[in-house]
Design a protein around this motif. Structure first.
Motif, short mmCIF file in Angstrom:
data_model
loop_
_atom_site.label_atom_id
_atom_site.label_comp_id
_atom_site.label_asym_id
_atom_site.label_seq_id
_atom_site.Cartn_x
_atom_site.Cartn_y
_atom_site.Cartn_z
N ARG A 172 3.98 -7.42 -8.93
CA ARG A 172 4.52 -8.98 -10.27
C ARG A 172 3.05 -9.09 -10.43
O ARG A 172 2.40 -9.50 -11.97
N ARG A 173 1.40 -9.43 -10.25
CA ARG A 173 0.35 -9.26 -11.21
C ARG A 173 -0.78 -8.33 -10.99
O ARG A 173 -1.57 -8.61 -11.52
N ARG A 174 -0.68 -7.11 -10.47
CA ARG A 174 -1.32 -5.90 -10.67
C ARG A 174 -1.31 -4.49 -9.50
O ARG A 174 -0.87 -4.72 -8.40
N ALA A 175 -1.60 -3.84 -10.37
CA ALA A 175 -1.35 -2.56 -9.96
C ALA A 175 -2.79 -1.60 -9.92
O ALA A 175 -3.35 -1.51 -10.93
N LEU A 176 -2.93 -1.35 -8.48
CA LEU A 176 -4.47 -0.81 -8.69
C LEU A 176 -3.86 0.86 -8.03
O LEU A 176 -3.91 1.10 -6.65
N ASP A 224 0.94 -0.99 0.06
CA ASP A 224 0.06 -0.25 0.29
C ASP A 224 0.61 1.14 0.66
O ASP A 224 1.17 1.50 1.32
N VAL A 225 1.25 2.07 -1.17
CA VAL A 225 1.74 3.57 -1.36
C VAL A 225 0.86 4.35 -1.32
O VAL A 225 -0.02 4.52 -1.45
N GLY A 226 1.88 4.98 -0.26
CA GLY A 226 1.13 6.53 0.32
C GLY A 226 -0.37 6.28 1.78
O GLY A 226 -0.39 6.43 1.35
N ASP A 238 2.88 -8.70 -4.88
CA ASP A 238 1.53 -9.75 -5.49
C ASP A 238 0.75 -8.39 -6.34
O ASP A 238 0.57 -8.53 -7.31
N VAL A 239 0.26 -8.23 -5.50
CA VAL A 239 -0.70 -6.52 -6.08
C VAL A 239 -0.12 -5.21 -5.26
O VAL A 239 0.91 -5.01 -3.76
N VAL A 240 0.30 -4.07 -5.84
CA VAL A 240 0.55 -2.60 -5.68
C VAL A 240 -0.66 -2.38 -5.23
O VAL A 240 -1.40 -2.25 -6.64
N VAL A 241 -1.09 -1.38 -4.15
CA VAL A 241 -1.81 -0.55 -4.24
C VAL A 241 -1.89 0.83 -3.81
O VAL A 241 -1.21 1.17 -3.49
N SER A 242 -3.01 1.39 -3.97
CA SER A 242 -2.54 3.19 -3.45
C SER A 242 -4.37 3.38 -2.80
O SER A 242 -5.08 3.56 -4.60
N ASN A 243 -4.14 4.06 -2.00
CA ASN A 243 -5.91 4.92 -1.82
C ASN A 243 -5.72 6.87 -1.57
O ASN A 243 -5.24 6.44 -0.55
N HIS A 244 -6.26 7.58 -2.64
CA HIS A 244 -6.15 8.81 -2.22
C HIS A 244 -5.25 9.42 -2.68
O HIS A 244 -4.56 10.20 -1.97
N LEU A 245 -3.91 8.42 -3.60
CA LEU A 245 -2.90 8.74 -3.43
C LEU A 245 -2.44 10.26 -4.50
O LEU A 245 -2.25 10.94 -5.00
#
Length: 256
Positions: A159-163, A66-68, A131-138
């Motif tokens: 590796r599998r998805r960025a959201l 979870d970035v930011g 596996d998955v990279v996400v961020s919210n309101h960034l």
């Protein structure tokens, strides 16, 4: 008609919580109320079921970045949802802001969740993968160069998805949030910064014009953008058989 301040993205607007001299008490109340705000407006429960859960491996503990991450409410929620679904998930939340990091680590711990004070570029330099990279309101916090850097980092880390989930600027989003956030406003920065966030956010067509090839802009519902990248080896699933949720990707470019 949309007023002048919403007709174009307000790149110069600055959220109060980003100021170095921000009132610590108001900031703490804001972090504390983010969980409720995100539950109402961000829709991560649906995003988890449609876009995250189908890609989590079962043969080993899955990993999410979870970035930011701010106060860490999304990181903790993802871990709880995965545990409910019988999945082993390790979530790492990163944020360079020492105030956000201090708040996140001060909360009661959740199994499988850890927080680091870092930028996504730091993790790329360390050769880490998730596996998955996400961020919210960034996304709305970033200028064009920072947006491109985040997306480059996300492709290297996932590796599998960025959201990346964010607000989609619209008159109705502004009006509804202005009224709906009133109960949470006293003593916090929720309402003032939320309205600034909407003014800084992209419409879907604007965001699409700013992202490199390989990224798609989905509209899970009005008022939201979901920016998605799937590495070539992992085509996006149509649905998750466990709840039959359809991977709806309204991609018509119209403003909500």
């Amino acid at each position: 008609m949309i007023g002048p301040r919403l007709r174009e993205r307000d790149r110069d607007a600055v959220e109060l919580m980003d100021a170095p001299d921000c009132d610590p008490a108001a900031l703490a109340r804001t972090y504390a109320r983010f969980r409720l705000v995100n539950a109402v407006v961000a829709g991560w429960g649906v995003t988890y079921r449609r876009h995250v859960r189908p890609l989590l491996p079962r043969e080993r503990p899955a990993t999410v970045l979870d970035v930011g991450c701010g106060g860490g409410d999304l990181a903790r929620a993802l871990a709880r949802w995965a545990r409910r679904d019988g999945l082993a998930l390790e979530v790492t939340g990163v944020d360079p802001d020492p105030r956000a990091h201090a708040w996140a680590v001060s909360r009661p711990p959740v199994d499988g969740v850890r927080f680091e004070r870092a930028l996504s570029a730091d993790l790329v330099a360390q050769g880490r993968r998730f596996d998955v990279v996400v961020s919210n309101h960034l996304l709305h916090h970033l200028d064009d160069g920072q947006l491109r850097a985040l997306l480059d980092d996300s492709r290297a880390l996932a590796r599998r998805r960025a959201l990346h989930s964010d607000i989609a600027r619209s008159r109705w989003a502004y009006l509804l949030f202005s009224a709906g956030a009133l109960p949470l406003a006293p003593g916090s920065l929720i309402r003032a910064d939320g309205l600034t966030s909407i003014r800084r956010s992209w419409r879907p067509a604007e965001l699409r014009a700013h992202v490199p090839p390989g990224w798609r802009v989905e509209r899970p519902w009005p008022g939201r953008n979901l920016l998605v990248h799937d590495p070539p080896a992992h085509d996006p699933p149509v649905h998750d058989l466990r709840d039959g949720a359809r991977a709806d990707s309204r991609d018509d470019g119209a403003a909500p």
